[in-house]
Design a protein around this motif. Structure first.
Motif, mmCIF file in Angstrom:
data_model
loop_
_atom_site.group_PDB
_atom_site.id
_atom_site.type_symbol
_atom_site.label_atom_id
_atom_site.label_comp_id
_atom_site.label_asym_id
_atom_site.label_seq_id
_atom_site.Cartn_x
_atom_site.Cartn_y
_atom_site.Cartn_z
ATOM 1 N N ALA A 1 0.840 -1.200 0.000
ATOM 2 C CA ALA A 1 0.000 0.000 0.000
ATOM 3 C C ALA A 1 0.879 1.255 0.000
ATOM 4 C CB ALA A 1 -0.933 -0.006 1.214
ATOM 5 N N ASP B 1 1.179 4.047 -2.809
ATOM 6 C CA ASP B 1 0.518 5.213 -2.240
ATOM 7 C C ASP B 1 -1.005 5.026 -2.224
ATOM 8 O OD1 ASP B 1 0.942 7.445 -0.820
ATOM 9 O OD2 ASP B 1 1.270 8.788 -2.512
ATOM 10 N N TRP B 2 -1.424 3.819 -1.924
ATOM 11 C CA TRP B 2 -2.838 3.481 -1.793
ATOM 12 C C TRP B 2 -3.211 3.465 -0.311
ATOM 13 C CZ3 TRP B 2 -4.057 -1.437 -5.247
ATOM 14 C CH2 TRP B 2 -3.893 -1.098 -6.603
ATOM 15 N N PRO B 3 -4.499 3.641 -0.009
ATOM 16 C CA PRO B 3 -4.915 3.427 1.378
ATOM 17 C C PRO B 3 -4.811 1.946 1.749
ATOM 18 C CG PRO B 3 -6.797 4.048 0.002
ATOM 19 C CD PRO B 3 -5.596 4.109 -0.872
ATOM 20 N N GLN B 4 -4.749 1.687 3.041
ATOM 21 C CA GLN B 4 -4.673 0.307 3.511
ATOM 22 C C GLN B 4 -5.725 0.084 4.589
ATOM 23 O OE1 GLN B 4 -0.576 0.648 4.956
ATOM 24 N NE2 GLN B 4 -1.280 0.107 7.018
ATOM 25 N N LYS C 1 -15.675 2.742 -3.179
ATOM 26 C CA LYS C 1 -15.202 2.752 -1.793
ATOM 27 C C LYS C 1 -15.376 1.371 -1.166
ATOM 28 C CE LYS C 1 -16.128 7.579 -0.675
ATOM 29 N NZ LYS C 1 -16.141 7.974 -2.094
ATOM 30 N N GLU D 1 -15.802 -0.304 2.682
ATOM 31 C CA GLU D 1 -15.906 -0.116 4.123
ATOM 32 C C GLU D 1 -15.395 -1.395 4.763
ATOM 33 O OE1 GLU D 1 -18.954 2.552 5.690
ATOM 34 O OE2 GLU D 1 -19.548 0.854 6.939
ATOM 35 N N LEU E 1 -13.172 1.478 8.878
ATOM 36 C CA LEU E 1 -12.624 2.546 8.041
ATOM 37 C C LEU E 1 -13.323 2.499 6.692
ATOM 38 C CD1 LEU E 1 -8.736 2.140 8.457
ATOM 39 C CD2 LEU E 1 -10.189 3.839 9.574
ATOM 40 N N SER E 2 -13.409 3.644 6.049
ATOM 41 C CA SER E 2 -13.850 3.685 4.662
ATOM 42 C C SER E 2 -12.647 4.115 3.837
ATOM 43 C CB SER E 2 -14.997 4.685 4.515
ATOM 44 O OG SER E 2 -15.227 4.922 3.139
ATOM 45 N N VAL E 3 -12.279 3.290 2.860
ATOM 46 C CA VAL E 3 -11.115 3.623 2.026
ATOM 47 C C VAL E 3 -11.547 3.750 0.572
ATOM 48 C CG1 VAL E 3 -9.383 2.581 3.535
ATOM 49 C CG2 VAL E 3 -10.467 1.173 1.791
ATOM 50 N N ASP E 4 -10.927 4.699 -0.116
ATOM 51 C CA ASP E 4 -11.170 4.835 -1.550
ATOM 52 C C ASP E 4 -10.426 3.722 -2.277
ATOM 53 O OD1 ASP E 4 -12.578 7.113 -1.039
ATOM 54 O OD2 ASP E 4 -10.943 8.494 -1.524
#
Lengths: 249, 314
Positions: free
Chosen positions: A132, A136-139, A152, A154, A166-169
């Motif tokens: 991640a 540079d991605w959300p984890q 998204k 959740e 968490l909610s991640v794009d």
């Protein structure tokens, strides 16, 4: 949406490993090998996403020796569509694995990566987070529930003391914890079908990333043995010994 | 050579894991700073400043840091990392989440869950669920390390370090905190408790788990744990799980009730000072590591134990 699932071939969960007498590592000769249990959970989740119509394709990727093809076949038998094996006899460190996976993702452009939180051999619990970071991605690690709506996800995570959501794009990396699902057993017809699914074989050199080790293993030893085995006859004796002998009450 | 320790806290109070990680840091260098990253953490920072041997305490505050969002902690630590040769992070679920992210951003191989500092670049860590211990030497200029706190003694209090504010990373663009479901309990925290009472699959139901395990734990002022089998069967919540993939505990006294002792469970508790096992199966592997084994049905043994403890003044 394409789902990419990295899978690792490791010593089977039920094998009691032995340390080599020359202290260079753990003896893996003639030991049963299987897909890492957390990777199995990740494959199951990816296949369920496809069954729900959220995902369109599930790609299983493994980095390891030629036998890691069997691990990919297991994923294919569970329902993954195709495989990529980056074949190497070197035991790559998590950083190198993350770099290779990032390069694969550059080519494959999946909408989500679902992978095990940890491999039960090295117990590093690192590749997902590192992947991640490199992308540079959300984890969202240690997932016990994943719900994808639009672009998204959740994710409910198992954390100390309870759960965090968490909610991640998307795209994002999600790592699977034990309670995300119960992986299916592959049926015989699906095992036969998996034999016909394609596996692309690559080499680490194809990706042009630095996989040089950063850590040197100086030695591997057995942990100190615990002297146990003493019995007591009654609760009264137990309390008396805890108080007077062990001094812990 | 300076070391940065990232504090374990819940925005309200500092956790003992921080003191233990400072001990590991002091084995690497005399120059140890502590970062308290959170929200509304003035009191936590004041506690951290009292840890003996700490040079200074850095405070970074934001809403994302308050929820320990990995991207936020990573960006904050990476910005500070220039001044440090090593970053030591307690191996909590939060620490394990962000430590590898920090390492990858710095192009460093992380070293997970060390149990011993051999020298400034050499560390011992368990692999294969604790069935082997590897000694690794890092060639990275900067080390990113998570620390299994139970393997280190807590650093003493009595220091008076300066507290300094540092800037937090900007708001996270791609990750949003939704909710927490943290179980509130008056019992001590599992990973820091002096006594742990754990139940296994033999309990047979969630009701029985609560009826048998919890009163015994409360009598002893203990935390409650469970085997993976008991958690998977729904007898106890996830965060009670002791073992390779759950919490690693090393209390003064560990009481295992109706737990057979699978290697994955033993990996999580075998460093306890004293282990008591109560199980009706005399051949259960838990007895091989128990200092005091009682071969008995828990239905009989636990009430007797409660009586004996009452007699002994508990």
């Amino acid at each position: 949406m394409k789902v990419l699932v990295p899978v690792k071939r490791v010593v089977d969960y039920n094998v009691k490993v032995r340390v080599k007498s020359d202290q260079t590592g753990v003896d893996l000769a003639n030991v049963k090998m299987s897909m890492n249990p957390f990777c199995e959970i990740a494959v199951e989740e990816a296949v369920r996403l496809k069954e729900k119509g959220v995902a369109t394709e599930v790609v299983a990727v493994s980095i390891g020796p030629v036998q890691a093809q069997e691990t990919i076949r297991t994923a294919l038998a569970m329902g993954a569509d195709r495989g990529i094996l980056i074949q190497t006899d070197e035991d790559l460190e998590p950083l190198a694995v993350a770099k290779l996976l990032a390069a694969v993702i550059g080519e494959e452009a999946p909408g989500i990566v679902v992978m095990g939180k940890q491999a039960i051999d090295g117990d590093n619990n690192a590749v997902g987070q590192m992947l991640a970071a490199l992308l540079d991605w959300p984890q969202a690690t240690f997932a016990s529930k994943i719900e994808i709506t639009g672009d998204k996800a959740e994710v409910t995570r198992e954390v100390d003391g309870g759960l965090q959501t968490l909610s991640v794009d998307l795209p994002a990396v999600v790592t699977a914890d034990l309670r995300l699902n119960e992986p299916r057993y592959a049926s015989l017809p699906n095992i036969m079908k998996a034999k016909k699914k394609p596996i692309d074989v690559k080499a680490p050199g194809d990706y042009g990333v630095d996989t040089a080790p950063r850590l040197k293993v100086l030695k591997v030893v057995e942990p100190p043995k615990r002297q146990g085995g003493a019995k007591v006859e009654s609760a009264a004796e137990l309390v008396s010994k805890l108080k007077n002998e062990a001094g812990v009450l | 050579m300076a070391v940065l320790v990232i504090a374990d806290h819940d925005n309200v109070s500092l956790k003992d894991n921080t003191h233990k990680t400072v001990t590991a840091a002091l084995a690497i260098s005399g120059d140890v700073d502590v970062l308290v990253a959170g929200q509304g953490v003035a009191a936590v920072a004041a506690e951290a400043a009292k840890i003996a041997g700490v040079r200074k305490v850095l405070v970074a505050e934001s809403a994302d840091l308050g929820k320990q969002v990995a991207e936020a902690v990573t960006d904050t630590v990476v910005a500070l990392s220039g001044g440090y040769d090593a970053v030591l992070i307690p191996a909590t679920s939060a620490g394990k989440n962000y430590a590898p992210r920090i390492a990858a951003k710095l192009d460093v191989a992380p070293i997970s869950e060390i149990i011993e500092v051999v020298d400034a670049s050499t560390f011992v860590r368990p692999i294969y669920a604790g069935n082997a211990l590897e000694t690794v030497q890092s060639s990275d200029a900067k080390k990113i390390i998570t620390v299994r706190a139970t393997a280190f003694k807590a650093a003493a209090e009595g220091g008076s370090a300066a507290v300094e504010t540092v800037s937090a990373a900007g708001a996270m663009a791609h990750t949003r905190f939704v909710s927490d479901e943290i179980v509130k309990s008056d019992r001590p925290e599992l990973s820091a408790a002096k006594i742990v009472v754990s139940g296994g699959r033999a309990l047979g139901s969630a009701e029985e788990f609560q009826r048998v395990i919890e009163p015994l734990a409360d009598k002893l002022g203990a935390a409650v744990g469970a085997s993976r089998a008991a958690v998977d069967a729904g007898y106890a919540p996830n965060d009670y799980q002791v073992g390779q993939t759950g919490k690693v505990v090393a209390p003064q006294l560990y009481v295992a009730i109706g737990i057979s002792g699978a290697i994955q469970h033993l990996a999580g508790m075998k460093d306890s000072k004293v282990i008591v096992a109560i199980n009706k199966d005399a051949d259960a592997p838990i007895f091989q590591v128990a200092d005091f084994g009682l071969v008995a049905d828990y239905k009989v043994a636990v009430p007797e134990l409660m009586d004996e403890l009452a007699k002994a003044g508990f």
